[in-house]
Scaffold this motif. Structure first.
Motif, short mmCIF file in Angstrom:
data_model
loop_
_atom_site.label_atom_id
_atom_site.label_comp_id
_atom_site.label_asym_id
_atom_site.label_seq_id
_atom_site.Cartn_x
_atom_site.Cartn_y
_atom_site.Cartn_z
N SER A 166 0.79 -1.25 -0.03
CA SER A 166 -0.12 -0.01 0.19
C SER A 166 0.86 1.17 0.12
O SER A 166 1.90 1.31 0.81
CB SER A 166 -1.07 0.11 1.24
OG SER A 166 -0.28 -0.26 2.28
N PHE A 167 0.47 2.21 -0.67
CA PHE A 167 1.09 3.55 -0.75
C PHE A 167 0.31 4.64 -0.52
O PHE A 167 -0.88 4.81 -1.14
CB PHE A 167 1.71 3.63 -2.43
CG PHE A 167 2.72 2.53 -2.88
CD1 PHE A 167 3.94 2.73 -2.63
CD2 PHE A 167 2.10 1.49 -3.21
CE1 PHE A 167 4.96 1.67 -2.96
CE2 PHE A 167 3.08 0.24 -3.81
CZ PHE A 167 4.39 0.52 -3.42
N LYS A 168 0.77 5.49 0.42
CA LYS A 168 0.19 6.80 0.81
C LYS A 168 0.39 7.95 0.27
O LYS A 168 1.89 8.07 -0.30
CB LYS A 168 0.74 6.94 2.23
CG LYS A 168 -0.01 8.24 3.00
CD LYS A 168 -1.55 7.97 3.20
CE LYS A 168 -1.97 9.40 4.23
NZ LYS A 168 -1.42 9.28 5.47
N LEU A 169 -0.66 8.53 -0.47
CA LEU A 169 -0.35 9.84 -0.99
C LEU A 169 -1.11 10.87 -0.53
O LEU A 169 -2.23 10.85 -0.28
CB LEU A 169 -1.14 9.55 -2.53
CG LEU A 169 -0.31 8.43 -3.46
CD1 LEU A 169 -1.42 8.33 -4.63
CD2 LEU A 169 1.14 8.53 -3.67
N CYS A 198 -3.74 2.15 -3.03
CA CYS A 198 -3.13 3.53 -2.99
C CYS A 198 -4.07 4.32 -1.59
O CYS A 198 -5.40 4.12 -1.90
CB CYS A 198 -3.57 4.61 -4.07
SG CYS A 198 -2.48 4.11 -5.48
N CYS A 199 -3.50 4.66 -0.56
CA CYS A 199 -4.12 5.44 0.50
C CYS A 199 -4.01 6.85 0.45
O CYS A 199 -2.92 7.25 -0.04
CB CYS A 199 -3.42 4.81 1.78
SG CYS A 199 -3.63 3.03 1.99
N ALA A 252 -7.20 0.67 -7.17
CA ALA A 252 -7.91 0.61 -6.12
C ALA A 252 -7.42 1.67 -5.25
O ALA A 252 -6.23 2.11 -4.89
CB ALA A 252 -7.84 -0.81 -5.36
N VAL A 253 -8.45 2.29 -4.47
CA VAL A 253 -8.06 3.29 -3.59
C VAL A 253 -8.75 2.98 -2.18
O VAL A 253 -9.88 2.83 -2.10
CB VAL A 253 -8.44 4.73 -4.27
CG1 VAL A 253 -9.98 4.99 -4.34
CG2 VAL A 253 -7.82 6.07 -3.64
N TYR A 254 -8.08 3.69 -1.12
CA TYR A 254 -8.47 3.69 0.30
C TYR A 254 -8.49 5.13 0.89
O TYR A 254 -7.32 5.50 0.92
CB TYR A 254 -7.77 2.69 0.81
CG TYR A 254 -7.86 2.39 2.55
CD1 TYR A 254 -8.67 1.38 2.86
CD2 TYR A 254 -7.32 3.30 3.23
CE1 TYR A 254 -9.07 1.11 4.12
CE2 TYR A 254 -7.62 2.92 4.71
CZ TYR A 254 -8.56 1.94 5.16
OH TYR A 254 -8.78 1.72 6.53
N ILE A 255 -9.52 5.79 1.07
CA ILE A 255 -9.39 7.13 1.63
C ILE A 255 -9.37 6.89 3.17
O ILE A 255 -10.09 6.33 3.97
CB ILE A 255 -10.82 7.99 1.33
CG1 ILE A 255 -11.07 8.00 0.03
CG2 ILE A 255 -10.58 9.16 1.96
CD1 ILE A 255 -10.00 8.59 -0.92
#
Length: 486
Positions: A166-169, A198-199, A252-255
């Protein structure tokens, strides 16, 4: 729970183990009376009446036998605003365990101009001989390197091979952590190819910085203005934009830390249109509010300066409802603690200099049980889903953690739903001089906590103490599974 799920076994092998008897096994998909046998570091068997011969017996009468909590959003030993978060990997992981959490995911922060490898190595050193429960890392990406960014994209491949899936942006904190839409889109494209998640810290940082400067110019320097400067609509706009970009990139994205109903509306809008979008909220947004904690009356309100900020109370019920209906998938803490006396005070004359963050890793399960389950908002099974099972599934750990199931790590929480507990800084393990929930009385608390089969907390006989060895926690490599989304 159906019998096929209760009765299972895993290579018992006849070895002496630890047998939990007389409890109610509570998983996300059901519950029922059952015994649980731990052999070494694994759950060996879950059954109706396991032979106690040669096993150490733990009586779980009147207790719920749950998977250990998983907090996927913490910041331990993190530099921020001229200081460092108060909990290191020892105090932070011990506090987590005392509260019933047996696994957490922290953030390695890549500095602009430096590599992800440097960030990874730095954060692994922070945990060496300090972590007391198992942990993993997200990688925060701020720079893809010179030229076409090929170096950074290759590093993403290396990180996934290292077990960072997982990668935080960051869409906030210009000049420090924030990246532009172009870089974010390139990371999302690469993440899609790697099946990584993607977080997103979703706030419109450019607009917020303008409002902050305007408020300070008007002499509005008190902590209250931190909350007013970061509009819920700035969060909503960034939530929509990040999901739209991820959808374009096939990612895929995770807020992370979704805090208000406007952002929630945008999340739901995109989910209904097929975007692969997940989100968490945090304990504080469910029970604390702008009206109650930050009405603009005192410096003490600096205790509640974190980002996103507290919102008006009316936002709370939509968040609870979204947890119930599945629009929101996880409750985390964004645990980023700073002492009030000598760290929050850095912003005494300027709210923009108050270190952002609050302590919460020790109290997450207590708060969500009391105000969720006891209040009738959540079932016990949904509590397990939000705090244990979904975090494991979304972040590529369900083959190791997140359920009471034979073959998984013996991360087991014995939960006493009838335990009365008063939250206080005086008795907490977290290394802050205050609690965000000071004096709150809750019903429901961790009774005993096992980490990979080892009893590390016994709040029934030695409350508030960590019984394990400092440094026993292990780094967990996670699978790249795009948040468990098809």
């Amino acid at each position: 729970m159906p019998a096929t799920r209760i009765f299972s076994e895993y290579d018992v092998g006849g070895a002496m183990g630890t047998l939990i008897k007389n409890g109610t096994v509570m998983n996300s998909d059901g519950s029922g009376k059952a015994d649980v046998l731990m052999e070494g570091e694994k759950i060996a068997q879950v059954g109706g009446s396991i032979d106690p011969k040669n096993h150490t017996i733990v009586d779980a009468s009147n207790l719920l036998v749950m998977p250990g909590g998983i907090d996927v959003h913490t910041h331990l030993d993190m530099p921020f605003g001229g200081t460092v978060s108060a909990d290191d990997y020892t105090s932070g992981t011990q506090a987590a365990a005392i509260g019933g959490t047996t696994m957490l995911i922290d953030f390695a922060l890549q500095s602009q101009g430096h590599t992800m490898r440097e960030a990874f190595d730095t954060w692994r050193k922070k945990s060496d001989n300090k972590a007391c429960i198992d942990f993993s890392l997200h990688m925060a990406v701020t720079d893809l390197g010179p030229g076409d960014g090929a170096q950074g994209l290759r590093e993403m491949e290396e990180m996934v091979a290292e077990g960072i899936s997982s990668f935080k942006l960051f869409m906030a904190y210009p000049g420090v952590l924030m990246i532009d839409d172009g870089l974010m889109f390139r990371v999302m494209q690469k993440a899609a190819k790697l099946n990584a998640l993607c977080c997103i810290h979703a706030e419109n940082g450019s607009a917020i910085d303008i409002v902050v400067a305007q408020m300070l110019a008007e002499g509005k320097t008190a902590p209250h203005y931190h909350a007013l400067s970061r509009s819920p609509k700035a969060e909503a706009e960034a939530t929509h934009r990040s999901i739209a970009l991820a959808d374009m990139a096939g990612a895929a994205v995770y807020i992370v830390h979704l805090s208000n109903a406007y952002a929630l509306d945008n999340l739901k809008f995109m989910q209904k249109r097929g975007a692969r979008a997940l989100a968490e909220t945090c304990t504080q947004y469910l029970v604390l509010s702008l009206e109650d904690q930050m009405p603009g009356k005192s410096w003490d309100e600096a205790k509640f300066v974190f980002t996103p900020p507290l919102r008006e109370k009316w936002n709370q019920e939509p968040l609870w409802n979204a947890l119930k209906d599945g629009s929101l998938s996880v409750v985390s803490t964004d645990h980023c603690p700073f002492r009030f006396a000598d760290q929050k005070s850095l912003g005494r004359e300027n709210f923009a200099r108050i270190p952002n963050g609050g302590p919460g890793v020790e109290n997450r399960l207590q708060i969500i049980w009391h105000y969720g389950v006891n209040a009738g908002r959540l079932t016990p099974e949904k509590f397990v889903e939000l705090c244990c099972t979904a975090p494991a599934r979304i972040f590529g750990m369900e083959k190791q953690k997140g359920s009471i199931k034979a073959g998984l790590d013996a991360d087991i929480l014995l939960w006493d739903p009838n335990a009365d507990y008063t939250i206080s800084a005086a008795t907490q393990r977290m290394a802050t001089d205050y609690s965000m929930f000071e004096g709150w009385k809750v019903k429901g608390n961790a009774a005993k906590v096992f980490s990979r089969g080892e009893l590390v907390v016994d709040n029934m006989s030695q409350p508030g103490k960590f019984l394990g060895t400092t440094g026993r926690g292990r780094f967990v490599k996670r699978e790249a599974n795009a948040g468990g989304l098809a």
